[in-house]
Design an enzyme around this catalytic site. Structure first.
Site, mmCIF file in Angstrom:
data_model
loop_
_atom_site.group_PDB
_atom_site.id
_atom_site.type_symbol
_atom_site.label_atom_id
_atom_site.label_comp_id
_atom_site.label_asym_id
_atom_site.label_seq_id
_atom_site.Cartn_x
_atom_site.Cartn_y
_atom_site.Cartn_z
ATOM 1 N N HIS A 110 0.868 -1.184 0.000
ATOM 2 C CA HIS A 110 0.000 0.000 0.000
ATOM 3 C C HIS A 110 0.900 1.227 0.000
ATOM 4 C CE1 HIS A 110 -3.729 2.290 0.783
ATOM 5 N NE2 HIS A 110 -2.887 3.129 1.362
ATOM 6 N N CYS A 111 0.727 2.079 -0.986
ATOM 7 C CA CYS A 111 1.575 3.265 -1.129
ATOM 8 C C CYS A 111 0.791 4.522 -0.748
ATOM 9 C CB CYS A 111 2.087 3.387 -2.570
ATOM 10 S SG CYS A 111 3.112 4.857 -2.833
ATOM 11 N N PRO A 112 1.174 5.209 0.332
ATOM 12 C CA PRO A 112 0.446 6.440 0.710
ATOM 13 C C PRO A 112 0.609 7.558 -0.310
ATOM 14 C CG PRO A 112 2.422 6.156 2.052
ATOM 15 C CD PRO A 112 2.262 4.890 1.272
#
Length: 293
Positions: free
Chosen positions: A121-123
């Site tokens: 998951h990439c913010p």
């Protein structure tokens, strides 16, 4: 439309766009517009803005594309019966989103869904990187790395130009302001060049080895048929090599069918789960092998 309502992710996405706009501001108004070389300004301005546009478009697609979310709450009797599972086959149920987890799917606590071939998951894109949007994430990291490298090269040339000429003539701003703006851009470009280059390399490696970041971190032994190398790239980017690979607006038209559908291959009636076995499975949290014959 797919959009994750996460405060941290939204803030990171906004900061990403602001940093690109800041870089464009410094490149255009501090370095190129005051330049006496018209051809140099037009070529570099066009190239930088084209790459910046493609980077933001890739970011937009990576953020708003469903990464491969498994339908929530599909762990029902009807759905399991429709799979016609074979003897010895194992099916998994996610206890958090109550869905049948396909092979290689992982639950994301931010997206609150199971994601097929979830890498991480990439913010910065406020989304998971998964089966359906990995191409756009790879393009985003590539274009950000390119504009960062381009900006660093232009900053170097501009400093040389200003040292040779009068500082008051090499920029529309005062010399102290010009130096501060250029140093900030240099720091931003260097930081993002390193970060996005590493991310680009790890993503291409994951595609070519057909192993996601989570699977590599868990040292998970492959239970799937690997599609590695060039075939993996074609699968991730939607077909044979073409300019469409570099286009964030092109859709992926060469995807595998969802894993649950593959599991639904025809099986003899004697191999299908009974109502009692289905109810037992639904009461469990992890997995159950189909042993009925």
């Amino acid at each position: 439309m797919w959009f994750i309502r996460d405060g941290c992710g939204i803030a990171c996405a906004v900061v990403t766009w602001m940093l690109v706009f800041y870089a464009d501001f410094v490149v255009l108004l501090v370095m190129l517009v005051p330049s006496r070389d018209y051809v140099y300004s037009v070529i570099n301005g066009t190239l930088f803005n084209t790459l910046a546009f493609l980077a933001l478009a890739s970011h937009f697609r990576a953020m708003l594309t469903d990464p491969g979310a498994v339908p929530k709450g599909n762990a029902t009797k009807e759905f399991i019966e429709s799979l016609q599972l074979k003897p010895g086959q194992v099916v998994y149920k996610c206890p958090k989103c109550c869905s049948i987890k396909p092979d290689r799917a992982h639950h994301c606590s931010v997206c609150k869904r199971c994601i097929r071939k979830m890498d991480h998951h990439c913010p910065w894109v406020n989304n998971c990187v998964g089966e359906n949007n990995q191409k756009y994430f790879v393009l985003f990291t590539m274009y950000i790395a390119l504009i960062s490298l381009h900006a660093l090269i232009m900053v170097g040339f501009h400093f040389l130009y200003c040292f040779e000429e009068d500082w008051t003539k090499c920029s529309s701003f005062s010399p102290p302001t010009t130096v501060i703006l250029l140093i900030l851009l240099c720091f931003e470009a260097l930081l993002f060049l390193i970060f996005t280059s590493v991310m680009f390399g790890t993503q291409v490696h994951s595609i070519c080895t057909d192993e996601t970041g989570i699977e590599r971190l868990k040292n998970q032994k492959p239970t799937w048929e690997k599609i590695s190398g060039w075939e993996g790239m074609k699968l991730a980017f939607g077909g044979a090599f073409s300019l469409g690979w570099l286009n964030p607006f092109s859709n992926l038209n060469c995807r595998r069918s969802p894993v649950p559908a593959e599991a639904a291959a025809a099986a003899p009636a004697s191999a299908i789960l009974t109502q009692e076995e289905i109810e037992q499975f639904l009461a469990q949290d992890v997995a159950v092998p189909v042993l009925h014959e």
